[in-house]
Motif scaffolding. Structure first.
Motif, PDB file in Angstrom:
ATOM      1  N   GLY A   1       0.785  -1.228   0.000  1.00 32.44           N
ATOM      2  CA  GLY A   1       0.000   0.000   0.000  1.00 32.44           C
ATOM      3  C   GLY A   1       0.815   1.274   0.000  1.00 32.44           C
ATOM      4  O   GLY A   1       0.251   2.367   0.113  1.00 32.44           O
ATOM      5  N   GLN A   2       2.135   1.175  -0.126  1.00 29.73           N
ATOM      6  CA  GLN A   2       2.967   2.370  -0.151  1.00 29.73           C
ATOM      7  C   GLN A   2       4.306   2.068  -0.809  1.00 29.73           C
ATOM      8  O   GLN A   2       4.710   0.910  -0.917  1.00 29.73           O
ATOM      9  CB  GLN A   2       3.190   2.907   1.264  1.00 29.73           C
TER      10      GLN A   2
ATOM     11  N   ASP B   1      -1.082   4.692  -0.935  1.00 33.59           N
ATOM     12  CA  ASP B   1      -2.263   4.474  -1.790  1.00 33.59           C
ATOM     13  C   ASP B   1      -3.417   5.397  -1.424  1.00 33.59           C
ATOM     14  O   ASP B   1      -3.675   5.660  -0.236  1.00 33.59           O
ATOM     15  CB  ASP B   1      -2.762   3.034  -1.654  1.00 33.59           C
TER      16      ASP B   1
ATOM     17  N   PRO C   1      -6.958   4.740  -2.592  1.00 30.27           N
ATOM     18  CA  PRO C   1      -7.839   3.859  -3.386  1.00 30.27           C
ATOM     19  C   PRO C   1      -9.050   4.574  -3.966  1.00 30.27           C
ATOM     20  O   PRO C   1      -9.476   4.270  -5.086  1.00 30.27           O
ATOM     21  CB  PRO C   1      -8.259   2.789  -2.378  1.00 30.27           C
TER      22      PRO C   1
ATOM     23  N   LEU D   1      -2.251   4.347  -6.830  1.00 29.45           N
ATOM     24  CA  LEU D   1      -1.658   3.242  -6.089  1.00 29.45           C
ATOM     25  C   LEU D   1      -0.142   3.221  -6.234  1.00 29.45           C
ATOM     26  O   LEU D   1       0.409   3.614  -7.269  1.00 29.45           O
ATOM     27  CB  LEU D   1      -2.231   1.909  -6.576  1.00 29.45           C
TER      28      LEU D   1
ATOM     29  N   GLY E   1       0.472   8.117  -5.374  1.00 29.82           N
ATOM     30  CA  GLY E   1      -0.185   8.076  -4.077  1.00 29.82           C
ATOM     31  C   GLY E   1      -0.047   9.391  -3.333  1.00 29.82           C
ATOM     32  O   GLY E   1       0.563  10.352  -3.830  1.00 29.82           O
TER      33      GLY E   1
END
Length: 692
Positions: free
Chosen positions: A31-32, A469, A471, A476, A485
């Protein structure tokens, strides 16, 4: 050979522009992205060898380098009717300023010690003034004696001033004579305020009247020179301060709510100053001379001036009138010109208007522009023997470094400025675009990078960044070709929190110390950051598409017609609309072509009449659409506009003191016109301008 105390670090001669930011191995998580650091210099912080630890150390380094050389300058007034300033600057040396900061600091410390100014949680002192030498003398005195400065923007309204005085528990304020009456009237609402110090010398009669009035509400009024004399008679050495000690509370503009007080420590500001010296491109043999016109109440200007002071350079302040800025520059002849997009866009737009002139003059301009742009993009070189001297003369003929921060600026404008002024034009993600929370130190473009325009460069040495992220907006860390992001930053330059505001602090800083900026970025294959969107100030259209309103505004703002623009969206509609405030000179020339008649830029009455003519409005929209199609998607393009000569301003509360739109108030100002545009049938689906 540079002096041992000279801390500026030039870029390596063999700099690899294809590798500017590097991802630290082992730091990537789901997520990063991983953590990115500067490839050329690595990471610097308070523990780095030679790093500044406190603000007095910054000043005293400049003092050691340039004791008997100029430090603070201003243009004295030689006539009040009409207003006229001298054709030269009057200067104070480092040694003279050092004496004044010690005298003033001793006085302030004495008043806190005897209880005259005590009472708050912190030893806070307010500064409410436009830029001038005394502003910095007060600030440096507070730095050296362990007190906390609280800056108030010159243009703040009474409500914000009252809030900040009470929130920061100010018992004293240093200000200019034009604010005396406001403060005295405010006294019943700010009962802890005990002392007002005027930075101006006022006539004995005026002082007597103001002092008597102030005394009736429990306030003592003094002139700055009185306090300096008071301190000289009680002189003590500067006090030891620590990196974690609070140096300043800088209140943000408050675009959506009351101002938030960003806590800035001695160490944060010292670390940010040190970081800004990496890649500094003015040679040690040439003292930096900066024109100080951006508000010192804002972190951006303060850090630029601290960098110059740390290297023993000089600061010449503008006359206080933005319309005299070029006159000030011609008089000072600065080599360092920090600026913001709204100023640089004006220079660009004026040049483009000149380039469109008929005949030989316009043709020469266009040929020179084309040749220099091609040279810039192929070699990174920005010089031209003849043209450079002509253009550079606009800002005094000595510009070596131009820095742009506080808001986005287009690639076209950056490239033009590079070739026009034949100097480094460094666009930096200065906290992002004016954010105070990481000390004006996040990313910055590298000098000489031929393809830097449109990016904000790699992380500065004092900062590391990562993308997280988003979403809901489909950004992303795993996106191709580049990760995308929300931009987060961390380092010794990052603030510890908002003053007496745990809720907003928790929302801004996570448990690992990362500041979540609210900007969306992508990191290219050279490790440079590009700002592509905004988490905040986004809205969803009826068909489900997200629009970042600030991004759309910044795109249209590069058009020469646009002085100001406000983009508005309604989630029940499938398109956005806006209010355009045109530049009068550009509008007059444009209207002359569209309407087939001569219109003068000085004929305000005629301009106000023609801005409502459908033919002109449609032509303006068509011109803006052509500009927007270069960078925006179809659903982001303005479909209808209202054109007005009534600008957004601080006075009507539609702009903050740092000239950011207060969106709710801007909407309310033009609510009737905006609602009327949305009440019309939906425009035909097209990327082209639609008739109203």
């Amino acid at each position: 050979m540079a002096h041992p105390l000279y801390k500026a670090v030039p870029l390596p001669h063999d700099i690899d522009y294809s590798k500017q930011g590097v991802e630290v191995p082992g730091t990537k998580r789901p997520g990063q992205t991983g953590h990115y650091q500067n490839a050329a210099f690595g990471y610097t912080g308070l523990k780095s060898p030679g790093a500044f630890q406190t603000l007095p150390e910054v000043f005293e380094t400049g003092l050691a380098l340039s004791r008997d050389l100029t430090l603070l300058g201003h243009r004295p007034i030689v006539s009040k009717n009409p207003v006229q300033f001298a054709d030269h600057y009057v200067w104070q040396t480092y040694a003279q300023v050092d004496v004044r900061r010690r005298n003033l600091g001793s006085a302030i410390h004495s008043l806190f010690e005897d209880g005259t100014l005590a009472g708050g949680e912190l030893p806070t002192v307010g500064i409410w003034s436009q830029n001038r030498p005394e502003w910095q003398i007060v600030e440096w005195a507070l730095n050296a004696y362990g007190k906390v400065s609280v800056s108030l923007y010159e243009t703040l309204g009474q409500e914000s001033v009252e809030y900040i005085i009470n929130h920061a528990q100010l018992t004293s304020i240093f200000t200019t004579s034009n604010h005396l009456a406001e403060l005295i009237k405010l006294a019943p609402k700010v009962p802890q305020l005990k002392l007002i110090v005027t930075l101006d010398e006022i006539t004995p009669e005026a002082k007597q009247i103001a002092s008597l009035w102030a005394s009736t509400v429990g306030i003592s009024l003094r002139e700055l020179k009185e306090l300096e004399e008071y301190g000289a008679a009680r002189l003590i050495a500067t006090l030891p301060v620590k990196p974690d000690q609070v140096a300043s509370i800088c209140y943000t503009s408050g675009t959506t709510s009351v101002p938030k007080g960003v806590i800035l420590t001695q160490g944060l500001l010292a670390a940010a100053t040190y970081s800004n010296l990496y890649g500094y491109s003015i040679a040690p043999t040439e003292r930096g001379v900066i024109l100080g016109y951006l508000p010192l109440a804002h972190i951006y200007e303060r850090l630029n001036e601290l960098a110059v002071v740390s290297l023993g350079g000089a600061i010449g302040y503008f006359s206080g009138d933005p319309l005299r800025l070029l006159e000030d520059a011609l008089t000072l002849k600065p080599n360092f010109f920090p600026s913001v997009p709204r100023v640089l866009n004006r220079i660009y737009q004026a040049a483009m208007l000149a380039g469109g002139a008929p005949g030989l003059k316009g043709a020469i301009f266009r040929r020179a522009l084309e040749a220099k742009l091609q040279k810039l993009h192929t070699t990174g070189e920005v010089t031209h023997a003849l043209w450079d001297r002509i253009i550079q003369a606009v800002l005094g003929g000595n510009i070596k470094l131009m820095v742009c921060g506080s808001a986005p600026i287009s690639a076209e404008v950056v490239d033009f400025l590079k070739i026009a002024f034949a100097c480094d034009v460094i666009e930096g993600k200065h906290t992002p675009y004016g954010m105070t929370e990481n000390g004006a130190c996040c990313t910055k473009c590298l000098s000489g990078d031929p393809s830097a325009a449109g990016t904000v460069g790699p992380p500065q040495p004092g900062t590391e960044i990562k993308l997280v992220d988003v979403p809901s907006m489909k950004y992303l860390a795993e996106d191709k070709p580049y990760p995308r992001g929300e931009i987060c930053c961390r380092g010794d330059v990052v603030f510890s929190g908002y003053y007496k505001d745990p809720k907003n602090t928790a929302e801004a800083i996570d448990e690992e110390g990362w500041v979540h900026t609210g900007d969306v970025g992508e990191i290219d294959n050279a490790g440079r950051l590009r700002i592509i969107d905004r988490v905040k100030n986004i809205m969803k259209l009826a068909q489900g598409e997200y629009v970042a309103l600030e991004k759309v505004e910044n795109t249209y703002a590069t058009h020469p017609l646009v002085a100001q623009i406000f983009v508005h969206g309604d989630s029940l509609k499938s398109y956005v609309i806006g209010v355009v405030v045109p530049d009068p000179a550009q509008l007059a020339a444009f209207a002359g072509k569209v309407l087939g008649r001569t219109v003068s830029a000085d004929d305000t009455q005629t301009l106000k009449q023609i801005v409502s003519e459908p033919k002109l409005v449609n032509a303006v929209l068509a011109a803006l659409t052509k500009e927007g199609e270069k960078h925006l998607k179809g659903f982001e393009l303005l479909k209808r506009i209202h054109v007005s000569l009534d600008p957004f301003s601080v006075d009507d509360n539609t702009m903050t003191p740092t000239f950011k739109l207060r969106r709710k108030d801007a909407y309310n100002k033009y609510k009737t016109e905006l609602d009327a545009m949305y009440a019309l049938p939906d425009p035909v689906s097209s990327h082209k301008a639609q008739k109203l």
